[in-house]
Design a protein around this motif. Structure first.
Motif, mmCIF file in Angstrom:
data_model
loop_
_atom_site.group_PDB
_atom_site.id
_atom_site.type_symbol
_atom_site.label_atom_id
_atom_site.label_comp_id
_atom_site.label_asym_id
_atom_site.label_seq_id
_atom_site.Cartn_x
_atom_site.Cartn_y
_atom_site.Cartn_z
ATOM 1 N N THR A 256 10.717 49.394 1.145
ATOM 2 C CA THR A 256 11.423 50.187 2.152
ATOM 3 C C THR A 256 12.940 50.075 2.025
ATOM 4 O O THR A 256 13.677 50.777 2.717
ATOM 5 N N GLY A 257 13.398 49.177 1.177
ATOM 6 C CA GLY A 257 14.837 48.988 1.010
ATOM 7 C C GLY A 257 15.114 47.768 0.154
ATOM 8 O O GLY A 257 14.202 47.175 -0.442
ATOM 9 N N ILE A 258 16.377 47.402 0.086
ATOM 10 C CA ILE A 258 16.760 46.238 -0.708
ATOM 11 C C ILE A 258 17.580 45.279 0.159
ATOM 12 O O ILE A 258 18.191 45.680 1.147
ATOM 13 N N SER A 259 17.571 43.999 -0.227
ATOM 14 C CA SER A 259 18.387 42.975 0.425
ATOM 15 C C SER A 259 19.292 42.379 -0.647
ATOM 16 O O SER A 259 18.809 41.906 -1.685
ATOM 17 N N VAL A 260 20.602 42.412 -0.414
ATOM 18 C CA VAL A 260 21.573 41.988 -1.423
ATOM 19 C C VAL A 260 22.342 40.765 -0.915
ATOM 20 O O VAL A 260 22.785 40.731 0.233
ATOM 21 N N ASN A 261 22.489 39.750 -1.779
ATOM 22 C CA ASN A 261 23.258 38.547 -1.467
ATOM 23 C C ASN A 261 24.386 38.389 -2.483
ATOM 24 O O ASN A 261 24.210 38.686 -3.679
ATOM 25 N N ALA A 262 25.547 37.920 -2.020
ATOM 26 C CA ALA A 262 26.652 37.597 -2.921
ATOM 27 C C ALA A 262 26.449 36.198 -3.480
ATOM 28 O O ALA A 262 26.163 35.260 -2.738
ATOM 29 N N LYS A 263 26.598 36.037 -4.801
ATOM 30 C CA LYS A 263 26.370 34.742 -5.421
ATOM 31 C C LYS A 263 27.400 33.703 -5.005
ATOM 32 O O LYS A 263 27.121 32.499 -5.035
ATOM 33 N N ASP A 264 28.586 34.138 -4.637
ATOM 34 C CA ASP A 264 29.625 33.183 -4.236
ATOM 35 C C ASP A 264 29.553 32.829 -2.768
ATOM 36 O O ASP A 264 30.417 32.133 -2.234
ATOM 37 N N GLY A 265 28.509 33.292 -2.080
ATOM 38 C CA GLY A 265 28.350 32.989 -0.668
ATOM 39 C C GLY A 265 29.176 33.867 0.248
ATOM 40 O O GLY A 265 29.236 33.622 1.461
ATOM 41 N N GLY A 266 29.800 34.894 -0.298
ATOM 42 C CA GLY A 266 30.617 35.780 0.509
ATOM 43 C C GLY A 266 29.775 36.666 1.429
ATOM 44 O O GLY A 266 28.554 36.772 1.288
ATOM 45 N N THR A 267 30.463 37.281 2.375
ATOM 46 C CA THR A 267 29.793 38.185 3.328
ATOM 47 C C THR A 267 29.770 39.594 2.747
ATOM 48 O O THR A 267 30.811 40.145 2.386
ATOM 49 N N LEU A 268 28.573 40.155 2.668
ATOM 50 C CA LEU A 268 28.430 41.477 2.059
ATOM 51 C C LEU A 268 28.747 42.570 3.070
ATOM 52 O O LEU A 268 28.351 42.502 4.239
#
Length: 389
Positions: A256-268
């Motif tokens: 139904t969609g995607i979940s994306v995380n930043a590798k450096d721990g930043g806020t997307l």
């Protein structure tokens, strides 16, 4: 020359020469018996001063080498314990990966949590139990240890071992009650056929924004499933270097969609990533919970937390390894320096036995001859008695 009785010049001359010979003979015997050319300052005042300075350096190098060996022992003790910390963190990571699977029921997730709790408690115990000569190494109480690895009293003769990064007690506290990063920002995809072109994602960390735009992933209609779109993102070099992506699914397993995380721990950012993709919904961070495996999303956040601690331990071990190599090099250098300075001292203070034996033999012969001549000189005036007789 007249004949005198009161003054025997020949005897006086023989006695003077015999005294000089006896002094030389005594010094030769002293040097041969001690093996030293300099037994007192009068033997060589300048040489004595130089040799004593060299002896101070040699003795200092000897003690400094032992100090450096103690430093190596401290580093090995700390690094050996961190090896076990790494093993436990890797086990926790395996459990976190397992917890990210929705095939686990509540009992399975509780079992995972129980094991990680026990491992966290062991990390705390290890941090308090790892000591060297009574000094704790991994609980944060000893941030730095200085080791005297030279013979002089200046800063260049010390090496510091940084133990601040090896704070296992802090690592355990973070795993037990630290904050879990927010779950990835979710982007809903209503119709996969509408997704196409390049995608843009922005993360912000420490006030610095990083924006990544992928290559053209394909025209609208190129993807038949959300999984296909996620795979295309993973294959894009710019995206994969900065972000990770997982597929959000409904109860039937459809994407139904995607979940994306930043590798450096930043806020997307939540701005729409591209054509056919809705605006994102930021995940909610868990504060003060520590490791949590109650849901797949929390397990992923826990995985990221564990990875951060693994990196911390890796950095600490790398730093300790580098310092150990430096200390070993210092020991080698001290041993070479000690050897050379000892040789220099020997050249100044040690006697040449062959040469001194030649001098001793000469003085010994002269002593015997001088004694005989003194006896002859004492008898030389006996002829006066015949004149009186």
């Amino acid at each position: 020359m007249g004949m005198q009785v009161n003054t025997n010049l020949a005897a006086n001359n023989a006695y003077r020469n015999l005294s000089t010979t006896q002094n030389a003979l005594g010094k030769s015997m002293e040097k041969l018996s001690s093996g030293l050319r300099i037994n007192r300052a009068s033997d060589d005042a300048a040489g004595m001063a130089i040799s004593e300075g060299l002896k101070s350096q040699v003795n200092g190098y000897t003690v400094a080498a032992r100090n450096a060996q103690d430093g190596i022992s401290v580093v090995q003790t700390a690094e050996g314990a961190l090896t076990q910390v790494h093993s436990m963190l890797q086990r926790m990571r395996d459990l976190a990966v397992q917890g990210g699977n929705d095939s686990n029921n509540d009992d399975s997730r509780k079992a995972i949590k129980k094991e990680t709790d026990q491992l966290t408690q062991e990390l705390t115990r290890m941090s308090e139990a790892t000591k060297f000569n009574g000094k704790s190494l991994l609980d944060g109480s000893t941030a730095k240890m200085d080791f005297q690895v030279g013979a002089d009293g200046n800063a260049s003769n010390q090496i510091s071992v940084n133990l601040s990064m090896a704070n296992v007690k802090s690592i355990a506290a973070e795993l037990n009650g630290g904050d879990l990063a927010a779950a990835g920002t979710k982007f809903d995809i209503a119709a996969i056929g509408a997704v196409g072109g390049a995608s843009t994602f922005t993360s912000t960390k420490g006030g610095v924004a990083t924006t990544i735009t992928t290559a053209n992933l394909g025209a609208p209609g190129a993807f038949t499933s959300v999984e296909g779109y996620a795979d295309a993102l993973r294959k894009d070099a710019a995206f994969s270097a900065n972000f990770t992506v997982t597929v959000e699914k409904d109860a039937n397993g459809a994407g139904t969609g995607i979940s994306v995380n930043a590798k450096d721990g930043g806020t997307l950012g939540t701005t729409s990533a591209g054509t056919g993709i809705s605006a994102g919904t930021a995940g909610t961070a868990l504060t003060g919970t520590g490791l949590d495996f109650s849901t797949a999303a929390n397990a992923q956040a826990s995985l990221n937390l564990i990875d951060t601690q693994i990196k911390t331990v890796s950095d600490a071990r790398a730093d300790l390894g580098a310092v150990q190599n430096r200390l070993e090099s210092a020991v080698n250098n001290l041993n070479v320096g000690k050897e050379n300075l000892t040789a220099a001292t020997s050249r100044i203070t040690d006697v040449d036995m062959a040469s001194e034996m030649v001098s001793f033999t000469r003085s010994n012969i002269l002593s015997q001859a001088g004694t005989a001549m003194l006896a002859q000189a004492n008898q030389s005036n006996q002829g006066v008695l015949k004149l009186l007789g």
